[in-house]
Design a protein around this motif. Structure first.
Motif, mmCIF file in Angstrom:
data_model
loop_
_atom_site.group_PDB
_atom_site.id
_atom_site.type_symbol
_atom_site.label_atom_id
_atom_site.label_comp_id
_atom_site.label_asym_id
_atom_site.label_seq_id
_atom_site.Cartn_x
_atom_site.Cartn_y
_atom_site.Cartn_z
ATOM 1 N N ASP A 72 -3.347 4.180 7.812
ATOM 2 C CA ASP A 72 -3.108 4.512 9.204
ATOM 3 C C ASP A 72 -1.989 5.539 9.207
ATOM 4 N N ASN A 73 -2.349 6.793 9.328
ATOM 5 C CA ASN A 73 -1.354 7.859 9.232
ATOM 6 C C ASN A 73 -0.360 7.826 10.387
ATOM 7 N N ALA A 74 -0.775 7.315 11.533
ATOM 8 C CA ALA A 74 0.136 7.237 12.681
ATOM 9 C C ALA A 74 1.222 6.183 12.451
ATOM 10 N N LYS A 75 0.878 5.140 11.695
ATOM 11 C CA LYS A 75 1.829 4.064 11.429
ATOM 12 C C LYS A 75 2.464 4.173 10.048
ATOM 13 N N ASN A 76 2.090 5.210 9.295
ATOM 14 C CA ASN A 76 2.615 5.374 7.933
ATOM 15 C C ASN A 76 2.393 4.114 7.101
ATOM 16 N N THR A 77 1.196 3.561 7.201
ATOM 17 C CA THR A 77 0.904 2.306 6.524
ATOM 18 C C THR A 77 -0.401 2.398 5.739
ATOM 19 N N LEU A 78 -0.358 1.868 4.551
ATOM 20 C CA LEU A 78 -1.505 1.791 3.659
ATOM 21 C C LEU A 78 -1.951 0.340 3.572
ATOM 22 N N TYR A 79 -3.266 0.133 3.474
ATOM 23 C CA TYR A 79 -3.795 -1.217 3.405
ATOM 24 C C TYR A 79 -4.719 -1.369 2.201
ATOM 25 N N LEU A 80 -4.839 -2.620 1.763
ATOM 26 C CA LEU A 80 -5.859 -2.964 0.785
ATOM 27 C C LEU A 80 -6.459 -4.302 1.217
ATOM 28 N N GLN A 81 -7.675 -4.260 1.713
ATOM 29 C CA GLN A 81 -8.396 -5.473 2.074
ATOM 30 C C GLN A 81 -9.121 -5.971 0.832
ATOM 31 N N MET A 82 -8.813 -7.179 0.422
ATOM 32 C CA MET A 82 -9.391 -7.750 -0.791
ATOM 33 C C MET A 82 -10.231 -8.965 -0.430
ATOM 34 N N ASN A 83 -11.518 -8.870 -0.682
ATOM 35 C CA ASN A 83 -12.446 -9.961 -0.407
ATOM 36 C C ASN A 83 -13.052 -10.469 -1.709
ATOM 37 N N SER A 84 -13.654 -11.640 -1.633
ATOM 38 C CA SER A 84 -14.307 -12.240 -2.803
ATOM 39 C C SER A 84 -13.398 -12.202 -4.024
ATOM 40 N N LEU A 85 -12.181 -12.630 -3.831
ATOM 41 C CA LEU A 85 -11.185 -12.552 -4.900
ATOM 42 C C LEU A 85 -11.554 -13.448 -6.073
ATOM 43 N N LYS A 86 -11.205 -12.973 -7.264
ATOM 44 C CA LYS A 86 -11.491 -13.689 -8.509
ATOM 45 C C LYS A 86 -10.170 -13.964 -9.234
ATOM 46 N N PRO A 87 -10.129 -14.967 -10.087
ATOM 47 C CA PRO A 87 -8.901 -15.235 -10.847
ATOM 48 C C PRO A 87 -8.420 -14.009 -11.624
ATOM 49 N N GLU A 88 -9.328 -13.184 -12.089
ATOM 50 C CA GLU A 88 -8.932 -11.998 -12.841
ATOM 51 C C GLU A 88 -8.298 -10.917 -11.965
ATOM 52 N N ASP A 89 -8.288 -11.109 -10.658
ATOM 53 C CA ASP A 89 -7.574 -10.198 -9.775
ATOM 54 C C ASP A 89 -6.082 -10.543 -9.696
ATOM 55 N N THR A 90 -5.687 -11.640 -10.288
ATOM 56 C CA THR A 90 -4.287 -12.047 -10.285
ATOM 57 C C THR A 90 -3.426 -10.992 -10.957
ATOM 58 N N ALA A 91 -2.411 -10.515 -10.246
ATOM 59 C CA ALA A 91 -1.551 -9.449 -10.752
ATOM 60 C C ALA A 91 -0.466 -9.154 -9.725
ATOM 61 N N VAL A 92 0.493 -8.352 -10.135
ATOM 62 C CA VAL A 92 1.408 -7.743 -9.183
ATOM 63 C C VAL A 92 0.764 -6.444 -8.726
ATOM 64 N N TYR A 93 0.666 -6.272 -7.431
ATOM 65 C CA TYR A 93 0.023 -5.084 -6.857
ATOM 66 C C TYR A 93 1.106 -4.121 -6.369
ATOM 67 N N TYR A 94 0.962 -2.873 -6.763
ATOM 68 C CA TYR A 94 1.941 -1.849 -6.444
ATOM 69 C C TYR A 94 1.321 -0.764 -5.564
ATOM 70 N N CYS A 95 2.057 -0.376 -4.559
ATOM 71 C CA CYS A 95 1.708 0.769 -3.729
ATOM 72 C C CYS A 95 2.226 2.028 -4.415
ATOM 73 N N ALA A 96 1.457 3.101 -4.331
ATOM 74 C CA ALA A 96 1.834 4.343 -4.984
ATOM 75 C C ALA A 96 1.563 5.523 -4.062
ATOM 76 N N ALA A 97 2.370 6.567 -4.218
ATOM 77 C CA ALA A 97 2.171 7.803 -3.464
ATOM 78 C C ALA A 97 2.414 8.979 -4.402
ATOM 79 N N SER A 98 1.552 9.967 -4.312
ATOM 80 C CA SER A 98 1.688 11.123 -5.188
ATOM 81 C C SER A 98 0.749 12.215 -4.688
ATOM 82 N N SER A 99 0.794 13.354 -5.335
ATOM 83 C CA SER A 99 -0.119 14.417 -4.945
ATOM 84 C C SER A 99 -1.549 13.992 -5.267
#
Length: 122
Positions: A72-99
């Motif tokens: 949402d560029n107006a709110k300067n917010t990034l999202y990640l909707q995660m569905n059907s999660l699996k145990p192998e999705d377990t991790a620390v999730y990091y937001c990133a910005a770059s060119s």
């Protein structure tokens, strides 16, 4: 001062859903492609999904069809909707910005958030 701040992580059962958010400063958000990476214990940080300023998206094969990245560029917010999660999705999730040319290159990413833990129980 933190320029990317993630939220929304937590503990969820397999098959469940979570939505991660990343709030960024306007100067970073408006000028960069954005992405989500994750790092599981003992493993290298890996790309999950990216999105350009114009909304073009890219996903790792392991999450295609289950995860959706959006911004949402107006709110300067990034999202990640995660569905059907699996145990192998377990991790620390990091937001990133770059060119757009470096957002998918781990060692070239310019800005990182502090990370948020996602744990999926079986």
């Amino acid at each position: 001062q933190a320029q990317l701040v993630e939220s929304g992580g937590g503990l969820v059962q397999a098959g469940g859903s979570l939505r991660l958010s990343c709030a960024g400063s306007g100067s970073i958000f408006s000028r960069n492609a954005m992405g989500w990476y994750r790092q599981a214990p003992g493993k290298q940080r890996e790309l999950v999904a990216t999105i350009t300023i114009g909304g073009n998206t890219n996903y790792a094969d392991s999450v295609k069809g289950r995860f959706t990245i959006s911004r949402d560029n107006a709110k300067n917010t990034l999202y990640l909707q995660m569905n059907s999660l699996k145990p192998e999705d377990t991790a620390v999730y990091y937001c990133a910005a770059s060119s757009p040319f470096t957002i998918m290159v781990l060692n070239a990413v310019r800005y990182w958030g502090q990370g948020t833990q996602v744990t999926v129980s079986s």
